[in-house]
Write a protein that holds these residues in place. Structure first.
Motif, PDB file in Angstrom:
ATOM      1  N   UNK A   1      47.350  34.923  27.328  1.00 35.33           N
ATOM      2  CA  UNK A   1      47.546  34.374  28.673  1.00 35.33           C
ATOM      3  C   UNK A   1      46.789  35.206  29.703  1.00 35.33           C
ATOM      4  N   UNK A   2      46.793  36.528  29.525  1.00 37.67           N
ATOM      5  CA  UNK A   2      46.092  37.403  30.459  1.00 37.67           C
ATOM      6  C   UNK A   2      44.579  37.233  30.397  1.00 37.67           C
ATOM      7  N   UNK A   3      44.069  36.692  29.305  1.00 35.58           N
ATOM      8  CA  UNK A   3      42.630  36.452  29.223  1.00 35.58           C
ATOM      9  C   UNK A   3      42.158  35.524  30.339  1.00 35.58           C
ATOM     10  N   UNK A   4      43.041  34.619  30.793  1.00 35.92           N
ATOM     11  CA  UNK A   4      42.662  33.738  31.905  1.00 35.92           C
ATOM     12  C   UNK A   4      42.446  34.553  33.174  1.00 35.92           C
ATOM     13  N   UNK A   5      43.286  35.570  33.363  1.00 39.65           N
ATOM     14  CA  UNK A   5      43.142  36.419  34.525  1.00 39.65           C
ATOM     15  C   UNK A   5      41.964  37.371  34.437  1.00 39.65           C
ATOM     16  N   UNK A   6      41.388  37.504  33.252  1.00 45.00           N
ATOM     17  CA  UNK A   6      40.208  38.342  33.079  1.00 45.00           C
ATOM     18  C   UNK A   6      38.928  37.513  33.090  1.00 45.00           C
ATOM     19  N   UNK A   7      38.813  36.565  32.149  1.00 40.29           N
ATOM     20  CA  UNK A   7      37.559  35.852  31.956  1.00 40.29           C
ATOM     21  C   UNK A   7      37.580  34.393  32.346  1.00 40.29           C
ATOM     22  N   UNK A   8      38.651  33.953  33.012  1.00 42.39           N
ATOM     23  CA  UNK A   8      38.719  32.562  33.446  1.00 42.39           C
ATOM     24  C   UNK A   8      37.891  32.328  34.705  1.00 42.39           C
ATOM     25  N   UNK A   9      37.850  31.070  35.125  1.00 36.66           N
ATOM     26  CA  UNK A   9      37.042  30.705  36.289  1.00 36.66           C
ATOM     27  C   UNK A   9      37.484  31.430  37.557  1.00 36.66           C
ATOM     28  N   UNK A  10      38.761  31.786  37.636  1.00 38.10           N
ATOM     29  CA  UNK A  10      39.284  32.470  38.819  1.00 38.10           C
ATOM     30  C   UNK A  10      39.782  33.869  38.469  1.00 38.10           C
ATOM     31  N   UNK A  11      39.239  34.444  37.406  1.00 38.44           N
ATOM     32  CA  UNK A  11      39.689  35.742  36.929  1.00 38.44           C
ATOM     33  C   UNK A  11      38.940  36.913  37.539  1.00 38.44           C
ATOM     34  N   UNK A  12      39.280  38.117  37.078  1.00 32.46           N
ATOM     35  CA  UNK A  12      38.756  39.343  37.658  1.00 32.46           C
ATOM     36  C   UNK A  12      37.260  39.529  37.414  1.00 32.46           C
ATOM     37  N   UNK A  13      36.746  39.044  36.293  1.00 29.96           N
ATOM     38  CA  UNK A  13      35.304  39.140  36.081  1.00 29.96           C
ATOM     39  C   UNK A  13      34.552  38.310  37.112  1.00 29.96           C
ATOM     40  N   UNK A  14      35.124  37.176  37.483  1.00 31.82           N
ATOM     41  CA  UNK A  14      34.511  36.302  38.494  1.00 31.82           C
ATOM     42  C   UNK A  14      34.501  36.990  39.860  1.00 31.82           C
ATOM     43  N   UNK A  15      35.641  37.536  40.280  1.00 32.17           N
ATOM     44  CA  UNK A  15      35.685  38.175  41.593  1.00 32.17           C
ATOM     45  C   UNK A  15      34.739  39.366  41.647  1.00 32.17           C
ATOM     46  N   UNK A  16      34.727  40.163  40.585  1.00 34.97           N
ATOM     47  CA  UNK A  16      33.834  41.322  40.545  1.00 34.97           C
ATOM     48  C   UNK A  16      32.379  40.900  40.725  1.00 34.97           C
ATOM     49  N   UNK A  17      31.931  39.957  39.938  1.00 29.91           N
ATOM     50  CA  UNK A  17      30.528  39.554  39.980  1.00 29.91           C
ATOM     51  C   UNK A  17      30.186  38.822  41.272  1.00 29.91           C
ATOM     52  N   UNK A  18      31.092  37.986  41.747  1.00 29.72           N
ATOM     53  CA  UNK A  18      30.812  37.211  42.960  1.00 29.72           C
ATOM     54  C   UNK A  18      30.637  38.125  44.166  1.00 29.72           C
ATOM     55  N   UNK A  19      31.548  39.074  44.339  1.00 31.53           N
ATOM     56  CA  UNK A  19      31.475  39.926  45.520  1.00 31.53           C
ATOM     57  C   UNK A  19      30.308  40.905  45.439  1.00 31.53           C
ATOM     58  N   UNK A  20      30.006  41.394  44.238  1.00 32.79           N
ATOM     59  CA  UNK A  20      28.879  42.315  44.115  1.00 32.79           C
ATOM     60  C   UNK A  20      27.554  41.597  44.372  1.00 32.79           C
ATOM     61  N   UNK A  21      27.426  40.374  43.887  1.00 27.04           N
ATOM     62  CA  UNK A  21      26.198  39.629  44.163  1.00 27.04           C
ATOM     63  C   UNK A  21      26.087  39.289  45.644  1.00 27.04           C
TER      64      UNK A  21
END
Length: 318
Positions: free
Chosen positions: A24-44
């Motif tokens: 379930x936590x994988x959604x919060x990591x690699x999902x469309x609205x997860x932490x990998x998304x926020x990290x990459x979006x804000x850094x770009x």
């Protein structure tokens, strides 16, 4: 540049392994609205930012993006801990790996009907860059329009949706390990909602009573209430070693969440907690260094130190 401190940004409470919660936590990591998304979006967005006069907005986005790196580390480590040891194998290290342990099960039996089988087939009981159904994380999630207002609106939507999903994940498990991380991210997502809402307020948007999204009763989630009582939803860190961030020009004043708190951006980074490395997992054929490799490493180190002693003399012991 980015610097790494070998601390986790938040403590992970110890509990029993739980591969279903890990999935379930994988959604919060690699999902469309997860932490990998926020990290990459804000850094770009921060790398591509234009307009020197708008530097405080760039610094705000960059500071949050840097924090998101630590969130990826936190949630990934949590997933690994929820998986580590989850086969329930009770055998000895010296037992044949295809034999059930005394009172236990075949080493990876639980992988067949709990959570995500790829956690065992591919990840050696560790986190993966995928969502909860195994879809790989995609760079197409990243939104970077180049328009400040659009990016801020999209970022607020991203934080709100991520927070909504984490509230749902919280309700899916009673595992203390999972909930300790989920609760922290729920509160920090609210802080980031506040940050982007405040930035948009400075550009003429009035949120009135919309925030936070979703509206939750803090007492319903005791781990969340504990963090809210510390005011963690109203803090933002700069992660700026040189003291050049101007994000505090935006992240100030009363909170857009209308909770009576004031926004504060006077800390470089949270203290964090010690980070530890997980034990070896023989059933995953992930033993780390075998004796021969350890011997080789020690021999190499001895040779290198001998060269140092020849050039500079023996190192002084403290």
């Amino acid at each position: 540049m980015y610097f790494h401190v070998q601390n986790l940004i938040h403590d992970i409470v110890q509990d029993e392994p739980d591969p279903a919660a890990a999935n379930a936590l994988q959604e919060g990591l690699g999902g469309q609205f997860g932490e990998m998304r926020t990290m990459m979006q804000y850094l770009f967005q921060s790398m591509n930012f234009r307009g020197p006069a708008a530097k405080p907005y760039r610094d705000l986005i960059q500071g949050i993006g840097t924090e998101e790196i630590s969130h990826v580390e936190l949630i990934g480590t949590t997933i690994s801990r929820l998986l580590d040891g989850s086969p329930g194998y009770q055998g000895k290290v010296t037992d044949p790996l295809d034999k059930a342990g005394s009172g236990g099960a075949v080493p990876l039996e639980i992988a067949l009907d709990h959570g995500n089988i790829h956690h065992y087939l591919v990840g050696a009981q560790g986190a993966l860059p995928v969502d909860a159904v195994g879809n790989p994380w995609s760079g197409s999630y990243v939104y970077n329009s180049g328009n400040l207002v659009l990016d801020l609106i999209y970022n607020l939507m991203l934080e709100s949706t991520g927070r909504l999903q984490k509230c749902r994940i919280y309700e899916m498990t009673d595992n203390k390990t999972a909930r300790s991380t989920i609760s922290y991210l729920i509160v920090r997502d609210q802080a980031h909602e506040n940050a982007y809402a405040k930035a948009l307020e400075s550009l003429g948007v009035n949120w009135n009573t919309l925030l936070p999204i979703p509206k939750t009763n803090a007492e319903k989630f005791p781990e969340v209430k504990k963090l809210l009582d510390l005011g963690l939803q109203s803090k933002q860190y700069t992660f700026d070693l040189a003291g050049q961030s101007e994000a505090g020009k935006i992240f100030q004043g009363l909170s857009p969440s209308k909770d009576g708190t004031s926004l504060v951006a006077d800390e470089q980074a949270p203290t964090g907690v010690p980070s530890v490395i997980a034990p070896e997992r023989m059933e995953e054929f992930a033993p780390g260094l075998d004796p021969a490799l350890l011997e080789l490493i020690q021999a190499t180190a001895d040779m290198e130190m001998a060269e140092v002693h020849v050039s500079f003399g023996p190192a002084k012991k403290k």
